[in-house]
Design an enzyme around this catalytic site. Structure first.
Site, mmCIF file in Angstrom:
data_model
loop_
_atom_site.group_PDB
_atom_site.id
_atom_site.type_symbol
_atom_site.label_atom_id
_atom_site.label_comp_id
_atom_site.label_asym_id
_atom_site.label_seq_id
_atom_site.Cartn_x
_atom_site.Cartn_y
_atom_site.Cartn_z
ATOM 1 N N ASP A 1 7.684 -4.999 -2.605
ATOM 2 C CA ASP A 1 8.767 -4.354 -3.373
ATOM 3 C C ASP A 1 10.101 -5.207 -3.253
ATOM 4 O O ASP A 1 11.205 -4.693 -3.543
ATOM 5 C CB ASP A 1 8.758 -2.908 -2.852
ATOM 6 C CG ASP A 1 9.350 -2.898 -1.338
ATOM 7 O OD1 ASP A 1 9.365 -3.903 -0.552
ATOM 8 O OD2 ASP A 1 9.682 -2.062 -0.649
ATOM 9 N N ASN B 1 10.688 -19.589 -45.862
ATOM 10 C CA ASN B 1 12.084 -18.690 -46.042
ATOM 11 C C ASN B 1 11.452 -17.479 -46.198
ATOM 12 O O ASN B 1 10.722 -16.917 -46.754
ATOM 13 C CB ASN B 1 12.732 -19.290 -47.420
ATOM 14 C CG ASN B 1 13.905 -18.292 -47.267
ATOM 15 O OD1 ASN B 1 15.112 -18.578 -46.951
ATOM 16 N ND2 ASN B 1 13.738 -17.156 -48.186
ATOM 17 N N GLN C 1 -5.789 -0.286 2.681
ATOM 18 C CA GLN C 1 -5.462 0.386 3.767
ATOM 19 C C GLN C 1 -5.764 1.822 3.474
ATOM 20 O O GLN C 1 -5.159 2.462 2.624
ATOM 21 C CB GLN C 1 -3.919 0.124 4.022
ATOM 22 C CG GLN C 1 -3.445 0.905 5.151
ATOM 23 C CD GLN C 1 -1.844 0.790 5.207
ATOM 24 O OE1 GLN C 1 -1.255 0.585 4.205
ATOM 25 N NE2 GLN C 1 -1.533 1.041 6.246
ATOM 26 N N HIS D 1 17.742 -12.160 -42.272
ATOM 27 C CA HIS D 1 18.233 -10.798 -42.500
ATOM 28 C C HIS D 1 17.402 -9.970 -42.630
ATOM 29 O O HIS D 1 16.391 -9.850 -43.201
ATOM 30 C CB HIS D 1 19.427 -10.432 -43.488
ATOM 31 C CG HIS D 1 19.906 -11.975 -44.161
ATOM 32 N ND1 HIS D 1 21.050 -12.143 -43.787
ATOM 33 C CD2 HIS D 1 19.375 -12.741 -44.951
ATOM 34 C CE1 HIS D 1 21.540 -13.395 -44.495
ATOM 35 N NE2 HIS D 1 20.465 -13.533 -45.191
ATOM 36 N N ASN E 1 2.020 -4.481 -41.048
ATOM 37 C CA ASN E 1 0.574 -4.899 -39.902
ATOM 38 C C ASN E 1 -0.089 -3.816 -39.582
ATOM 39 O O ASN E 1 -1.320 -4.016 -39.058
ATOM 40 C CB ASN E 1 1.124 -5.761 -39.164
ATOM 41 C CG ASN E 1 1.904 -5.240 -37.876
ATOM 42 O OD1 ASN E 1 2.925 -4.152 -38.427
ATOM 43 N ND2 ASN E 1 2.012 -5.402 -36.640
ATOM 44 N N ASN F 1 16.931 -7.026 8.409
ATOM 45 C CA ASN F 1 15.682 -7.354 8.120
ATOM 46 C C ASN F 1 15.258 -7.546 6.696
ATOM 47 O O ASN F 1 14.954 -6.290 5.879
ATOM 48 C CB ASN F 1 14.239 -6.797 9.042
ATOM 49 C CG ASN F 1 13.021 -7.006 8.744
ATOM 50 O OD1 ASN F 1 12.822 -8.281 8.217
ATOM 51 N ND2 ASN F 1 12.181 -6.186 8.910
ATOM 52 N N ARG G 1 9.866 -9.790 -29.410
ATOM 53 C CA ARG G 1 8.785 -9.118 -28.591
ATOM 54 C C ARG G 1 7.801 -9.914 -27.914
ATOM 55 O O ARG G 1 7.717 -10.929 -28.444
ATOM 56 C CB ARG G 1 8.243 -7.759 -29.252
ATOM 57 C CG ARG G 1 9.553 -6.852 -29.699
ATOM 58 C CD ARG G 1 9.131 -5.696 -30.675
ATOM 59 N NE ARG G 1 8.082 -5.149 -29.773
ATOM 60 C CZ ARG G 1 7.542 -3.904 -30.486
ATOM 61 N NH1 ARG G 1 7.502 -3.564 -31.630
ATOM 62 N NH2 ARG G 1 6.507 -3.325 -29.705
ATOM 63 N N ALA H 1 0.890 -1.194 0.002
ATOM 64 C CA ALA H 1 0.062 -0.030 0.029
ATOM 65 C C ALA H 1 0.738 1.336 0.033
ATOM 66 O O ALA H 1 0.428 2.409 -0.231
ATOM 67 C CB ALA H 1 -0.897 0.061 1.163
ATOM 68 N N GLY H 2 2.106 1.183 0.164
ATOM 69 C CA GLY H 2 3.053 2.381 0.428
ATOM 70 C C GLY H 2 2.911 3.211 -0.786
ATOM 71 O O GLY H 2 2.723 2.525 -1.917
HETATM 72 C C1 UD1 Z 1 10.867 -2.054 5.579
HETATM 73 C C2 UD1 Z 1 10.951 -2.467 7.136
HETATM 74 C C3 UD1 Z 1 12.476 -2.962 7.120
HETATM 75 C C4 UD1 Z 1 13.231 -3.626 6.322
HETATM 76 C C5 UD1 Z 1 12.751 -3.429 5.043
HETATM 77 C C6 UD1 Z 1 12.967 -4.485 3.979
HETATM 78 C C7 UD1 Z 1 9.145 -1.869 8.590
HETATM 79 C C8 UD1 Z 1 8.828 -0.647 9.497
HETATM 80 N N1 UD1 Z 1 10.421 -1.718 8.125
HETATM 81 O O1 UD1 Z 1 11.238 -0.890 5.539
HETATM 82 O O2 UD1 Z 1 12.767 -3.228 8.590
HETATM 83 O O3 UD1 Z 1 14.502 -3.644 6.256
HETATM 84 O O4 UD1 Z 1 11.343 -3.064 4.861
HETATM 85 O O5 UD1 Z 1 12.979 -4.084 2.477
HETATM 86 O O6 UD1 Z 1 8.398 -2.543 8.402
HETATM 87 N N2 UD1 Z 1 3.432 -0.628 3.267
HETATM 88 C C9 UD1 Z 1 2.114 -0.507 3.261
HETATM 89 N N3 UD1 Z 1 1.381 0.335 4.233
HETATM 90 C C10 UD1 Z 1 2.182 1.451 4.796
HETATM 91 C C11 UD1 Z 1 3.636 1.360 4.503
HETATM 92 C C12 UD1 Z 1 4.186 0.283 4.016
HETATM 93 O O7 UD1 Z 1 1.475 -1.532 2.617
HETATM 94 O O8 UD1 Z 1 1.641 2.189 5.466
HETATM 95 C C13 UD1 Z 1 4.240 -1.514 2.387
HETATM 96 C C14 UD1 Z 1 5.025 -0.957 1.053
HETATM 97 O O9 UD1 Z 1 4.207 -0.861 0.013
HETATM 98 C C15 UD1 Z 1 6.093 -1.933 1.105
HETATM 99 C C16 UD1 Z 1 6.101 -2.492 2.315
HETATM 100 O O10 UD1 Z 1 5.041 -2.197 3.299
HETATM 101 O O11 UD1 Z 1 5.763 -2.814 0.102
HETATM 102 C C17 UD1 Z 1 7.560 -2.208 3.101
HETATM 103 O O12 UD1 Z 1 7.385 -0.531 3.247
HETATM 104 P P1 UD1 Z 1 8.508 0.265 3.047
HETATM 105 O O13 UD1 Z 1 8.020 1.849 3.296
HETATM 106 O O14 UD1 Z 1 9.249 0.123 1.777
HETATM 107 O O15 UD1 Z 1 9.245 -0.207 4.280
HETATM 108 P P2 UD1 Z 1 11.017 0.223 4.408
HETATM 109 O O16 UD1 Z 1 11.510 1.519 4.660
HETATM 110 O O17 UD1 Z 1 11.792 -0.399 3.057
HETATM 111 CA CA CA Z 2 11.072 -1.081 1.012
#
Ligand code: UD1
Ligand code: CA
Length: 418
Positions: free
Chosen positions: A103, A344, A73, A330, A353, A170, A300, A11-12
């Site tokens: 991600d 050929n 969210q 070619h 196309n 982590n 493609r 959701a980020g």
């Molecule tokens: C997060 C971890 C970190 C870890 C890293 C690994 C936390 C607090 N931190 O950090 O310990 O080392 O991933 O890649 O968890 N997301 C939501 N809703 C939100 C916020 C985030 O769904 O409100 C999702 C994002 O889309 C993403 C994932 O959670 O896919 C991680 O969020 P992101 O902001 O990328 O966390 P990092 O700072 O990378």
């Molecule tokens: Ca991340």
């Protein structure tokens, strides 16, 4: 697998990408970042997978499709809050839950499966994936006590003193006992600096309640890469490109110059096919065995190429099916075509196309011979063993019958069948 569900956090906003496109829809080796994570969720035997998406995330929702349950969210209050959005669905669920981040495209299925296996064997409330990196900047650090027990995760922004030098990070992949997770989530407080609720705080809370946390470390340091910026995207691209080429070579494909060969993650290529330098093969392509492709060829999406086919230099093939033993050596372009066996395609021959409005199909049957520099203005049909003379223009809508010869611009049939 019984008692296994998965949550994908996606959701980020992906603010650090500085993009109008959602972060997880950016492509690595031709495939959106989130697809790699969906593939994993689909392969670990999870009974159900929830994908947490932000408000107004239609583009991702459409992409993710119906096999997954989308959970919204509403306000992006952090990773713990994102997991809380699935609380309702998990209330009476007694099994384990895997949490993945949308991600992290480089994770391997085998690693996640090993993590789940380990979790199922122990009494740990959580088993999580760690990696030891040369540069841990940006990741949560794994905090262990004097006996090596995992006791907390410290986010990069909060890590101070010796914590900053901890190389074990982590990855963001966890297997939790679901009810233990839900219990601890209730106690997570907003981080003081970022005002977000961190999923990583759950670890310390579980430890305080006397739970054990287990972990495994990735063998491959690159696996945990999270795509947060365009730099990460380029790094993921570099690593995955190498991985795709390595896997293909180990499966019997000759790649003469991996440095200049670009093959998308989902392309399938048979053994004993040789790929010459400066070739691009995109996703949704299948190439059979014993073929040769390139140099300077671009295959493609939507191509299905049989066995023992030769596609030579300066050629492009798009949404096209090619039968066994056909050669196109070619300067040619085939688009929206269906080409039979042992055809050929002469130097410089092309399918026209696109008429400015629509893409039209060309059908070339088995054994046909398309002369050099011929232009087939689609839709066009060329029958079995028919010949189109060099430099001919076959006009729109025309059919060249079996065994006949057509020449000129516009092409006229000068010899009809045997
Ligand atoms: C997060 C971890 C970190 C870890 C890293 C690994 C936390 C607090 N931190 O950090 O310990 O080392 O991933 O890649 O968890 N997301 C939501 N809703 C939100 C916020 C985030 O769904 O409100 C999702 C994002 O889309 C993403 C994932 O959670 O896919 C991680 O969020 P992101 O902001 O990328 O966390 P990092 O700072 O990378
Ligand atoms: Ca991340």
């Amino acid at each position: 697998m019984k008692d296994l569900r998965t949550i994908i956090l996606a959701a980020g906003k992906g603010t650090r990408m500085k993009s109008a496109t959602p972060k997880v829809l950016h492509k690595v080796r031709g495939v959106p970042v989130i697809q790699y994570v969906l593939n994993i969720a689909g392969s670990i035997g999870s009974q159900k997978t929830y994908v947490v998406l932000g408000h107004k995330s239609e583009a991702i929702q459409n992409y993710v499709g119906k096999d997954f349950e989308i959970v919204e969210q509403k306000k992006l209050l952090g990773t713990a809050d994102a997991v809380r959005c699935v609380e309702g669905q998990l209330k009476s669920y007694k099994g384990d839950v895997v949490i993945l981040c949308g991600d992290t495209p480089l994770l391997r299925k085998s690693t996640i499966k090993a993590l789940i296996r380990k979790h199922k064997k122990t009494t740990a409330a959580c088993t999580l994936l760690t990696a030891v990196l040369h540069d841990p900047t940006g990741y949560g650090r794994i905090i262990r006590d004097g006996s090596g027990n995992l006791v907390a995760i410290r986010e990069d922004a909060d890590a101070v003193g010796f914590e900053r030098n901890i190389a074990e990070i982590n990855v963001g992949v966890y297997v939790f006992k679901c009810q233990a997770l839900l219990g601890a989530l209730k106690a997570v407080k907003a981080n003081e600096k970022k005002k977000e609720f961190y999923l990583t705080d759950v670890i310390e809370l579980l430890v305080e309640e006397g739970n054990k946390i287990d972990s495994i470390e990735t063998d491959d340091k690159t696996e945990g890469l999270g795509v947060n910026t365009r730099l990460d995207l380029a790094e993921a691209e570099r690593i995955l490109r190498k991985r795709v080429l390595t896997d293909l070579m180990l499966s019997g494909v000759t790649i003469l110059d991996p440095e200049t060969t670009y093959i998308d993650a989902e392309a399938k290529i048979g053994a004993d096919t040789t790929i010459y330098p400066f070739t691009v093969i995109e996703s949704d392509v299948r190439i059979g065995t014993g073929c040769s492709v390139g140099p300077f060829a671009r295959i493609r999406p939507g191509c299905r190429i049989g066995n023992d086919v030769e596609i030579g230099n300066y050629t492009e093939v798009s949404r096209t099916k090619i039968g066994n033993k056909t050669i196109m050596k070619h300067f040619s372009f085939l688009g929206d075509a269906s080409v039979g066996t042992s055809v050929n395609v002469g130097a410089g021959a092309v399918t026209a196309n696109y008429d400015g409005e629509n893409k039209n199909a060309t059908r070339i049957s088995d054994g046909a011979f398309i002369g050099s520099d011929a232009i087939l203005v689609a839709p066009v049909k060329v029958g079995k063993k028919a010949v189109v003379g060099a430099g001919s223009v076959v006009p729109k809508g025309k059919t060249i019958p079996e065994n006949s010869i057509a020449v000129g611009a516009p092409a006229k049939i000068i010899s009809k069948g045997k």
